[in-house]
Design a protein around this motif. Structure first.
Motif, PDB file in Angstrom:
ATOM      1  N   UNK A  14      69.988 -12.613  40.878  1.00 31.47           N
ATOM      2  CA  UNK A  14      69.231 -13.464  39.971  1.00 31.47           C
ATOM      3  C   UNK A  14      68.915 -12.664  38.691  1.00 31.47           C
ATOM      4  N   UNK A  15      68.358 -13.366  37.703  1.00 30.37           N
ATOM      5  CA  UNK A  15      68.152 -12.758  36.381  1.00 30.37           C
ATOM      6  C   UNK A  15      67.336 -11.467  36.461  1.00 30.37           C
ATOM      7  N   UNK A  16      66.304 -11.480  37.309  1.00 27.35           N
ATOM      8  CA  UNK A  16      65.426 -10.331  37.413  1.00 27.35           C
ATOM      9  C   UNK A  16      66.171  -9.117  37.996  1.00 27.35           C
ATOM     10  N   UNK A  17      66.936  -9.399  39.051  1.00 27.82           N
ATOM     11  CA  UNK A  17      67.693  -8.333  39.701  1.00 27.82           C
ATOM     12  C   UNK A  17      68.777  -7.795  38.768  1.00 27.82           C
ATOM     13  N   UNK A  18      69.378  -8.688  37.985  1.00 32.79           N
ATOM     14  CA  UNK A  18      70.385  -8.265  37.016  1.00 32.79           C
ATOM     15  C   UNK A  18      69.775  -7.315  35.992  1.00 32.79           C
TER      16      UNK A  18
ATOM     17  N   UNK B 251      75.778  -8.906  19.455  1.00 36.63           N
ATOM     18  CA  UNK B 251      74.694  -9.192  20.393  1.00 36.63           C
ATOM     19  C   UNK B 251      74.946 -10.565  21.002  1.00 36.63           C
ATOM     20  N   UNK B 252      75.056 -10.630  22.315  1.00 39.14           N
ATOM     21  CA  UNK B 252      75.278 -11.926  22.971  1.00 39.14           C
ATOM     22  C   UNK B 252      74.008 -12.350  23.688  1.00 39.14           C
ATOM     23  N   UNK B 253      73.805 -11.950  24.953  1.00 43.09           N
ATOM     24  CA  UNK B 253      72.568 -12.352  25.638  1.00 43.09           C
ATOM     25  C   UNK B 253      71.388 -11.491  25.210  1.00 43.09           C
ATOM     26  N   UNK B 254      71.660 -10.272  24.755  1.00 44.99           N
ATOM     27  CA  UNK B 254      70.573  -9.365  24.423  1.00 44.99           C
ATOM     28  C   UNK B 254      70.091  -8.586  25.646  1.00 44.99           C
ATOM     29  N   UNK B 255      70.756  -8.765  26.805  1.00 43.40           N
ATOM     30  CA  UNK B 255      70.297  -8.104  28.041  1.00 43.40           C
ATOM     31  C   UNK B 255      70.418  -6.580  27.939  1.00 43.40           C
ATOM     32  N   UNK B 256      71.490  -6.107  27.342  1.00 44.17           N
ATOM     33  CA  UNK B 256      71.661  -4.655  27.183  1.00 44.17           C
ATOM     34  C   UNK B 256      70.605  -4.102  26.227  1.00 44.17           C
ATOM     35  N   UNK B 257      70.407  -4.794  25.110  1.00 46.13           N
ATOM     36  CA  UNK B 257      69.393  -4.363  24.131  1.00 46.13           C
ATOM     37  C   UNK B 257      68.016  -4.352  24.783  1.00 46.13           C
ATOM     38  N   UNK B 258      67.760  -5.365  25.612  1.00 43.18           N
ATOM     39  CA  UNK B 258      66.479  -5.464  26.312  1.00 43.18           C
ATOM     40  C   UNK B 258      66.286  -4.249  27.235  1.00 43.18           C
ATOM     41  N   UNK B 259      67.305  -3.925  28.020  1.00 44.86           N
ATOM     42  CA  UNK B 259      67.208  -2.797  28.962  1.00 44.86           C
ATOM     43  C   UNK B 259      66.969  -1.485  28.204  1.00 44.86           C
ATOM     44  N   UNK B 260      67.685  -1.291  27.117  1.00 49.38           N
ATOM     45  CA  UNK B 260      67.546  -0.042  26.356  1.00 49.38           C
ATOM     46  C   UNK B 260      66.198   0.036  25.628  1.00 49.38           C
ATOM     47  N   UNK B 261      65.756  -1.088  25.098  1.00 46.80           N
ATOM     48  CA  UNK B 261      64.463  -1.100  24.400  1.00 46.80           C
ATOM     49  C   UNK B 261      63.331  -0.798  25.385  1.00 46.80           C
TER      50      UNK B 261
ATOM     51  N   UNK C 187      77.174  -8.865  14.361  1.00 49.50           N
ATOM     52  CA  UNK C 187      77.209 -10.305  14.563  1.00 49.50           C
ATOM     53  C   UNK C 187      76.414 -10.736  15.784  1.00 49.50           C
ATOM     54  N   UNK C 188      75.897 -11.965  15.696  1.00 49.75           N
ATOM     55  CA  UNK C 188      75.105 -12.568  16.749  1.00 49.75           C
ATOM     56  C   UNK C 188      75.859 -13.796  17.225  1.00 49.75           C
ATOM     57  N   UNK C 189      75.998 -13.928  18.543  1.00 44.23           N
ATOM     58  CA  UNK C 189      76.664 -15.139  19.046  1.00 44.23           C
ATOM     59  C   UNK C 189      75.697 -16.319  18.965  1.00 44.23           C
ATOM     60  N   UNK C 190      76.250 -17.527  18.795  1.00 47.10           N
ATOM     61  CA  UNK C 190      75.415 -18.708  18.697  1.00 47.10           C
ATOM     62  C   UNK C 190      74.885 -19.082  20.074  1.00 47.10           C
ATOM     63  N   UNK C 191      75.717 -18.933  21.097  1.00 48.63           N
ATOM     64  CA  UNK C 191      75.293 -19.270  22.448  1.00 48.63           C
ATOM     65  C   UNK C 191      75.339 -18.037  23.307  1.00 48.63           C
ATOM     66  N   UNK C 192      74.273 -17.840  24.080  1.00 52.61           N
ATOM     67  CA  UNK C 192      74.218 -16.662  24.938  1.00 52.61           C
ATOM     68  C   UNK C 192      74.918 -16.970  26.248  1.00 52.61           C
ATOM     69  N   UNK C 193      76.246 -16.904  26.257  1.00 51.20           N
ATOM     70  CA  UNK C 193      76.936 -17.293  27.496  1.00 51.20           C
ATOM     71  C   UNK C 193      77.770 -16.179  28.118  1.00 51.20           C
ATOM     72  N   UNK C 194      77.851 -15.042  27.433  1.00 52.51           N
ATOM     73  CA  UNK C 194      78.587 -13.926  28.049  1.00 52.51           C
ATOM     74  C   UNK C 194      77.670 -12.726  28.124  1.00 52.51           C
ATOM     75  N   UNK C 195      77.779 -11.905  29.145  1.00 46.82           N
ATOM     76  CA  UNK C 195      76.859 -10.782  29.272  1.00 46.82           C
ATOM     77  C   UNK C 195      77.030  -9.747  28.170  1.00 46.82           C
ATOM     78  N   UNK C 196      75.956  -9.137  27.764  1.00 45.58           N
ATOM     79  CA  UNK C 196      76.023  -8.075  26.757  1.00 45.58           C
ATOM     80  C   UNK C 196      74.833  -8.158  25.870  1.00 45.58           C
TER      81      UNK C 196
END
Ligand SMILES: [Zn+2]
Ligand SMILES: [Zn+2]
Length: 246
Positions: free
Chosen positions: A178-182, A210-220, A237-246
């Motif tokens: 799930x999102x939290x575990x990811x 920047x796609x989902x921002x999950x990597x940036x979130x983890x590093x921040x 560049x920023x993706x319009x839809x957050x549909x791929x991991x990164x």
């Protein structure tokens, strides 16, 4: 005496630029390897989320995701949407080792950031490229985020610290979580160099997209937990839809 050229304009152009536009191959007639019409047509990011830069229909808003789960990073700064021809420029730089494309995008992003600094955006104390997994680094042979950070650092006279952030795990298995575990999994993939003096500093992460921002979130999160004062994210560049991991 006819030793002086008649047309000064040509001399000026020749002195300042003898390169063609990387997109349309016409003489660029600017100081960049991109002509003015192609520059205008780039997919400049318009109204966006004030935190994660997700394209939004109106100005001055924060997206639902950032409202529900405020990210650890302060804000994302990106000049473009991840659309044609930016996606193709980035891919040529990243997967086909066409450095001039990377250099051009870094130069324009440097100008863009300088403009934002002049407008009041806080200059960071240093730039930290997002680290690549060992596996990716072996495949690709270079980290595009390090190259971008170095070009940006040169342009903006900012210190670049490519070794403070480390990727200690290759691709963590994310399926079935799930999102939290990811997010936890992703956080375990990164570490901070033992001697990285991040306490009290304002730092900016650098990546290409920047796609989902999950990597940036983890590093921040990692940097803030270690005492960093503020973490921003600079990307091309920023993706319009957050549909791929990164
Ligand atoms: Zn052009
Ligand atoms: Zn947002």
């Amino acid at each position: 005496m006819h030793c002086q050229p008649e047309y000064k304009g040509q001399v000026y152009i020749w002195l300042n630029n003898n390169q063609n536009c990387l997109l349309c191959d016409e003489p660029s007639e600017t100081a960049l390897a991109l002509c003015a019409p192609c520059l205008d047509e780039l997919p400049w990011l318009g109204t966006q989320c004030g935190v994660c830069a997700l394209p939004l229909p109106a100005a001055g808003q924060v997206c639902g995701q950032c409202q529900q789960h405020p990210p650890a990073f302060h804000r994302v700064v990106a000049p473009w949407c991840y659309e044609f021809p930016l996606d193709s420029l980035i891919s040529r730089f990243k997967h086909h080792e066409q450095w001039p494309f990377g250099r051009l995008m870094a130069e324009l992003t440097g100008q863009f950031l300088q403009f934002r600094f002049d407008e009041g955006l806080d200059r960071p104390d240093g730039l930290l490229p997002v680290p690549l997994s060992h596996q990716r680094l072996r495949q690709r042979g270079f980290n595009q985020a390090v190259m971008l950070a170095r070009w940006l650092g040169e342009h903006l006279q900012l210190q670049v610290e490519p070794h403070w952030l480390q990727r200690i795990q290759d691709t963590p298995a994310q399926q079935g979580l799930d999102a939290k575990a990811r997010q936890r999994n992703l956080r375990q993939a990164f570490a901070l160099a033992a001697d990285a003096p991040v306490a009290g500093r304002h730092l900016a992460l650098v990546d290409d997209v920047l796609t989902t921002g999950a990597t940036a979130q983890a590093l921040a999160r990692l940097l803030l937990d270690a005492g960093a004062r503020q973490v921003d994210v600079y990307c091309l560049a920023r993706t319009a839809k957050a549909d791929t991991p990164g």
